[in-house]
Design a protein around this motif. Structure first.
Motif, PDB file in Angstrom:
ATOM      1  N   GLU A  70      -6.910 -26.330  13.602  1.00 57.78           N
ATOM      2  CA  GLU A  70      -6.316 -25.083  13.095  1.00 57.78           C
ATOM      3  C   GLU A  70      -4.816 -25.259  12.876  1.00 57.78           C
ATOM      4  O   GLU A  70      -4.278 -24.909  11.820  1.00 57.78           O
ATOM      5  CB  GLU A  70      -6.574 -23.932  14.079  1.00 57.78           C
ATOM      6  CG  GLU A  70      -5.759 -22.683  13.741  1.00 57.78           C
ATOM      7  CD  GLU A  70      -6.049 -21.481  14.632  1.00 57.78           C
ATOM      8  OE1 GLU A  70      -7.234 -21.155  14.816  1.00 57.78           O
ATOM      9  OE2 GLU A  70      -5.092 -20.852  15.129  1.00 57.78           O
ATOM     10  N   ARG A  74      -2.646 -25.129   9.403  1.00 61.71           N
ATOM     11  CA  ARG A  74      -1.589 -24.132   9.212  1.00 61.71           C
ATOM     12  C   ARG A  74      -0.290 -24.820   8.806  1.00 61.71           C
ATOM     13  O   ARG A  74       0.424 -24.352   7.923  1.00 61.71           O
ATOM     14  CB  ARG A  74      -1.372 -23.315  10.502  1.00 61.71           C
ATOM     15  CG  ARG A  74      -2.529 -22.401  10.840  1.00 61.71           C
ATOM     16  CD  ARG A  74      -2.238 -21.584  12.097  1.00 61.71           C
ATOM     17  NE  ARG A  74      -1.270 -20.508  11.836  1.00 61.71           N
ATOM     18  CZ  ARG A  74      -0.801 -19.694  12.787  1.00 61.71           C
ATOM     19  NH1 ARG A  74      -1.173 -19.848  14.050  1.00 61.71           N
ATOM     20  NH2 ARG A  74       0.045 -18.726  12.476  1.00 61.71           N
ATOM     21  N   LYS A  81      -4.940 -17.089   6.414  1.00 58.77           N
ATOM     22  CA  LYS A  81      -5.781 -16.890   7.595  1.00 58.77           C
ATOM     23  C   LYS A  81      -6.573 -18.163   7.863  1.00 58.77           C
ATOM     24  O   LYS A  81      -6.866 -18.906   6.935  1.00 58.77           O
ATOM     25  CB  LYS A  81      -6.755 -15.722   7.337  1.00 58.77           C
ATOM     26  CG  LYS A  81      -7.447 -15.163   8.547  1.00 58.77           C
ATOM     27  CD  LYS A  81      -6.527 -14.411   9.462  1.00 58.77           C
ATOM     28  CE  LYS A  81      -7.156 -14.198  10.840  1.00 58.77           C
ATOM     29  NZ  LYS A  81      -7.383 -15.448  11.602  1.00 58.77           N
TER      30      LYS A  81
ATOM     31  N   SER B  49      -2.594 -12.913  15.003  1.00 61.13           N
ATOM     32  CA  SER B  49      -3.622 -13.182  13.986  1.00 61.13           C
ATOM     33  C   SER B  49      -4.503 -14.376  14.312  1.00 61.13           C
ATOM     34  O   SER B  49      -5.696 -14.384  14.005  1.00 61.13           O
ATOM     35  CB  SER B  49      -2.959 -13.452  12.628  1.00 61.13           C
ATOM     36  OG  SER B  49      -2.245 -12.326  12.210  1.00 61.13           O
ATOM     37  N   GLU B  50      -3.879 -15.408  14.880  1.00 63.06           N
ATOM     38  CA  GLU B  50      -4.589 -16.680  15.009  1.00 63.06           C
ATOM     39  C   GLU B  50      -4.630 -17.126  16.466  1.00 63.06           C
ATOM     40  O   GLU B  50      -3.736 -16.815  17.250  1.00 63.06           O
ATOM     41  CB  GLU B  50      -3.861 -17.772  14.201  1.00 63.06           C
ATOM     42  CG  GLU B  50      -3.612 -17.452  12.737  1.00 63.06           C
ATOM     43  CD  GLU B  50      -4.871 -17.523  11.867  1.00 63.06           C
ATOM     44  OE1 GLU B  50      -5.994 -17.646  12.405  1.00 63.06           O
ATOM     45  OE2 GLU B  50      -4.716 -17.448  10.645  1.00 63.06           O
ATOM     46  N   LEU B  94      -6.476 -10.692  15.983  1.00 60.25           N
ATOM     47  CA  LEU B  94      -7.396 -11.670  16.567  1.00 60.25           C
ATOM     48  C   LEU B  94      -8.569 -11.023  17.312  1.00 60.25           C
ATOM     49  O   LEU B  94      -8.376 -10.243  18.248  1.00 60.25           O
ATOM     50  CB  LEU B  94      -6.595 -12.564  17.527  1.00 60.25           C
ATOM     51  CG  LEU B  94      -7.295 -13.786  18.099  1.00 60.25           C
ATOM     52  CD1 LEU B  94      -7.779 -14.723  17.013  1.00 60.25           C
ATOM     53  CD2 LEU B  94      -6.348 -14.514  19.052  1.00 60.25           C
TER      54      LEU B  94
END
Lengths: 143, 143
Positions: A70, A74, A81, B49-50, B94
């Protein structure tokens, strides 16, 4: 009937695409999906179906790899997202999908498994760079 | 444009359904979906968000709750598969979906976000029992 059919497991029988990173527990492969460059799978090497088939320490180690993927995506792609999913309804061999999403991709804001909303915008990922970032993030395990 | 629209966050503004379990980090709610009894969401209380917006220890604690929900659902419902997903394309706050799947459910073996394959078979979950199993599994944190 409420059992999945017993059949040869494609994730046991084949290593799949060349791994970006691997250790004894799992491997990370870049999925060849023209609509979703950067789409990676983290595939456990042993044949289990569910996260709770692994002990807590092994679960934690596997998630460390998933979260490194992830973070690498990013850093390299700045997606709007990240989608993480362990489904396995088709192939009940534990694997994680790590998918960078963009507002102009084929399904956004739907899941990649929903109906397409547009043709999507061409995009690419630098495989060598992704491999390098991932190795840097996971260095302590990989080396 | 490649940013999600800034709008009030429904997961910040509302606690949602009554929690089956909660602590300072997150809450577990049972989703009212007639096609997917047992469908739970694990929602982080803060607005991020993550997963990689959280530090490693917090990620680990959140996943501990997600896996406890998985285990509780397996114990109570014996699904053929558990689906885990953190998408957040619609609501970028999240949260994890934990979905028990059955071969005769509405979308199997597709994802629950894909096209329906059948009308699905009525099934139910004992909310009180789920709450109790979850509390037992997470006791060390909850009490």
């Amino acid at each position: 009937m409420n059992k999945l059919a017993v059949k040869p497991c494609e994730l046991c029988d084949s290593a799949g695409d060349e791994a970006l990173w691997q250790d004894e527990l799992c491997r990370v492969v870049l999925v060849a999906d023209r609509d979703y460059p950067g789409f990676c799978r983290v595939i456990v090497n042993r044949h289990v179906s569910e996260m709770t088939d692994l002990d807590a320490a092994t679960r934690q180690e596997l998630m460390r790899v998933v979260f490194a993927v992830e973070l690498a995506l990013r850093q390299l792609m700045q997606p709007v997202k990240i989608n993480l999913a362990s489904l396995g309804n088709m192939v009940a061999h534990l694997h994680w999908h790590v998918i960078p999403r963009f507002v102009d991709d084929k399904h956004f804001p739907g899941s990649v498994w929903s109906e397409a909303r547009r043709s999507g915008v061409p995009r690419s990922v630098d495989r060598a760079a992704l491999r390098q970032v991932l190795h840097n993030l996971l260095q302590a395990v990989a080396e």
